[in-house]
Design a protein around this motif. Structure first.
Motif, PDB file in Angstrom:
ATOM      1  N   PHE A 117      -4.130  -7.689 -10.131  1.00 36.09           N
ATOM      2  CA  PHE A 117      -3.248  -7.635  -8.964  1.00 36.09           C
ATOM      3  C   PHE A 117      -3.922  -6.978  -7.765  1.00 36.09           C
ATOM      4  CE2 PHE A 117      -0.600  -7.766 -12.729  1.00 36.09           C
ATOM      5  CZ  PHE A 117       0.255  -8.815 -12.449  1.00 36.09           C
ATOM      6  N   LYS A 118      -5.226  -6.972  -7.747  1.00 35.26           N
ATOM      7  CA  LYS A 118      -5.957  -6.369  -6.630  1.00 35.26           C
ATOM      8  C   LYS A 118      -6.346  -7.443  -5.623  1.00 35.26           C
ATOM      9  CE  LYS A 118      -7.680  -2.364  -9.177  1.00 35.26           C
ATOM     10  NZ  LYS A 118      -8.860  -1.602  -9.633  1.00 35.26           N
ATOM     11  N   PHE A 119      -5.348  -7.910  -4.850  1.00 30.24           N
ATOM     12  CA  PHE A 119      -5.618  -8.875  -3.790  1.00 30.24           C
ATOM     13  C   PHE A 119      -4.717  -8.573  -2.607  1.00 30.24           C
ATOM     14  CE2 PHE A 119      -2.873 -10.819  -7.008  1.00 30.24           C
ATOM     15  CZ  PHE A 119      -1.746 -11.161  -6.277  1.00 30.24           C
ATOM     16  N   ASP A 120      -5.093  -9.116  -1.458  1.00 36.34           N
ATOM     17  CA  ASP A 120      -4.375  -8.829  -0.217  1.00 36.34           C
ATOM     18  C   ASP A 120      -2.926  -9.292  -0.301  1.00 36.34           C
ATOM     19  OD1 ASP A 120      -6.616  -7.754   0.889  1.00 36.34           O
ATOM     20  OD2 ASP A 120      -7.205  -9.565   1.982  1.00 36.34           O
ATOM     21  N   GLY A 121      -2.046  -8.512   0.294  1.00 36.31           N
ATOM     22  CA  GLY A 121      -0.633  -8.875   0.359  1.00 36.31           C
ATOM     23  C   GLY A 121       0.256  -7.998  -0.493  1.00 36.31           C
ATOM     24  N   ILE A 122      -0.338  -7.285  -1.468  1.00 33.43           N
ATOM     25  CA  ILE A 122       0.447  -6.427  -2.348  1.00 33.43           C
ATOM     26  C   ILE A 122       0.463  -5.002  -1.798  1.00 33.43           C
ATOM     27  CG2 ILE A 122       0.486  -5.299  -4.610  1.00 33.43           C
ATOM     28  CD1 ILE A 122      -0.313  -7.855  -5.890  1.00 33.43           C
ATOM     29  N   LEU A 174       5.762  -4.886  -3.548  1.00 35.39           N
ATOM     30  CA  LEU A 174       6.121  -5.816  -2.488  1.00 35.39           C
ATOM     31  C   LEU A 174       4.942  -6.744  -2.263  1.00 35.39           C
ATOM     32  CD1 LEU A 174       7.782  -3.535   0.244  1.00 35.39           C
ATOM     33  CD2 LEU A 174       8.915  -4.866  -1.537  1.00 35.39           C
ATOM     34  N   PHE A 175       5.262  -7.998  -1.931  1.00 32.04           N
ATOM     35  CA  PHE A 175       4.187  -8.957  -1.676  1.00 32.04           C
ATOM     36  C   PHE A 175       4.514  -9.786  -0.447  1.00 32.04           C
ATOM     37  CE2 PHE A 175       2.292 -13.217  -2.151  1.00 32.04           C
ATOM     38  CZ  PHE A 175       0.962 -12.850  -2.124  1.00 32.04           C
ATOM     39  N   ARG A 176       3.508  -9.948   0.401  1.00 32.82           N
ATOM     40  CA  ARG A 176       3.620 -10.795   1.580  1.00 32.82           C
ATOM     41  C   ARG A 176       2.521 -11.847   1.513  1.00 32.82           C
ATOM     42  NH1 ARG A 176       3.095  -8.808   7.904  1.00 32.82           N
ATOM     43  NH2 ARG A 176       3.480 -10.828   8.870  1.00 32.82           N
ATOM     44  N   GLY A 177       2.926 -13.125   1.501  1.00 36.26           N
ATOM     45  CA  GLY A 177       1.944 -14.202   1.435  1.00 36.26           C
ATOM     46  C   GLY A 177       2.398 -15.316   0.517  1.00 36.26           C
TER      47      GLY A 177
END
Length: 294
Positions: free
Chosen positions: A237-242, A255-258
């Motif tokens: 889960f180490k990616f942008d948006g979290i 929370l996640f955006r994307g």
């Protein structure tokens, strides 16, 4: 048409910052939220709007008129409820409210009785005999007795019990339906979420976001709760948006955006017990913005 227009408003107390480069607008007939923790600059902004203090730079207008130059005229049409209220303690409630009414033109004194009845306020008690919550009710009636076109509320529900808070919200919504514009300043995010369509988020005297609550909650972020049968592999889960990630035994929250397909793809090879995707609360979004700025 905008009832309130604030442009690059700045206030310094000597070398100490009050607010800096604050800009936002409130449309006619809107209930607009103004949120931030204590000390963030909400009250300073409001006091400048009311020309109780003068800005260091920038401008603010209400009804298209400069707040400082036309302050006396503008205040005839504003109802203001400060975070704390103080009155002459030996006066009766009705005498305080009649005195307040004398500052405005064409106040129907029956409106005082109607508002007091709605809030279960005894008009014949002395101020000194009132609880903090009942003194706040006096402030509410005082702010609304002249049927203002603009209502400015600064932390309005402190001291009110939950039942009276609900009556207060209904009262403000009814005034709004009759045409009043409302600026609702609070650090209690559930109240703002219930009352407002748009919010300005302020931190350390600076606006960090002005947004539609619907967009904040639905378009920008999703709240994920993932419950696993086996051990968690957080490296997936180490990616942008979290953001705002937390772990409770075998349950992961974030929370996640994307594109949510990124989240789905990261679950390959892991065994889920349950997955919940929902809209975040305004409080969770608010915390995200403050942590993001930090």
């Amino acid at each position: 048409m905008n009832v309130i227009e604030i442009n690059h408003l700045t206030k310094y107390y000597g070398k100490h910052r009050g607010i800096e480069d604050v800009s936002f607008s409130v449309a006619d007939g809107e209930i607009f939220g103004f949120i931030g923790p204590n000390g963030s600059g909400k009250s300073t902004t409001i006091r400048t709007l009311l020309s109780l203090i003068y800005p260091t730079s920038g401008t603010a207008t209400i009804f298209g008129k400069d707040c400082i130059k036309y302050g006396k005229e503008i205040r005839q049409h504003i109802g203001y409820l400060p975070s704390e209220v103080f009155y002459y303690e030996n006066m009766k409630v009705i005498d305080v409210l009649k005195y307040s009414a004398s500052f405005y033109e064409h106040v129907n004194l029956r409106r005082i009785e109607t508002l007091a009845g709605t809030l279960d306020l005894d008009l014949h008690k002395r101020i000194d005999d009132l609880s903090y919550g009942n003194k706040k009710k006096v402030g509410i009636v005082q702010g609304l007795l002249h049927e203002p076109k603009l209502i400015i509320l600064d932390e309005p529900t402190s001291g009110l019990d939950p039942l009276m808070q609900q009556k207060f919200f209904e009262l403000i919504q009814n005034e709004n339906k009759k045409g009043a514009t409302v600026l609702f300043s609070s650090h209690i995010l559930t109240e703002v979420q219930k009352m407002c369509a748009r919010v300005a988020i302020i931190k350390d005297g600076t606006i960090i976001k002005v947004e539609n609550i619907h967009n904040l909650r639905e378009n920008n972020y999703k709240k994920f709760t993932l419950e696993f049968k086996g051990p968690l592999n957080l490296s997936c889960f180490k990616f942008d948006g979290i953001t705002n990630m937390s772990q409770d035994e075998k349950t992961l929250h974030f929370l996640f955006r994307g594109d949510i397909n990124k989240v789905i793809s990261s679950l390959q090879g892991q065994v889920l017990q349950n997955m919940l995707v929902e809209e975040p609360t305004l409080e969770e979004i608010f915390i995200h913005y403050y942590q993001k700025e930090d």
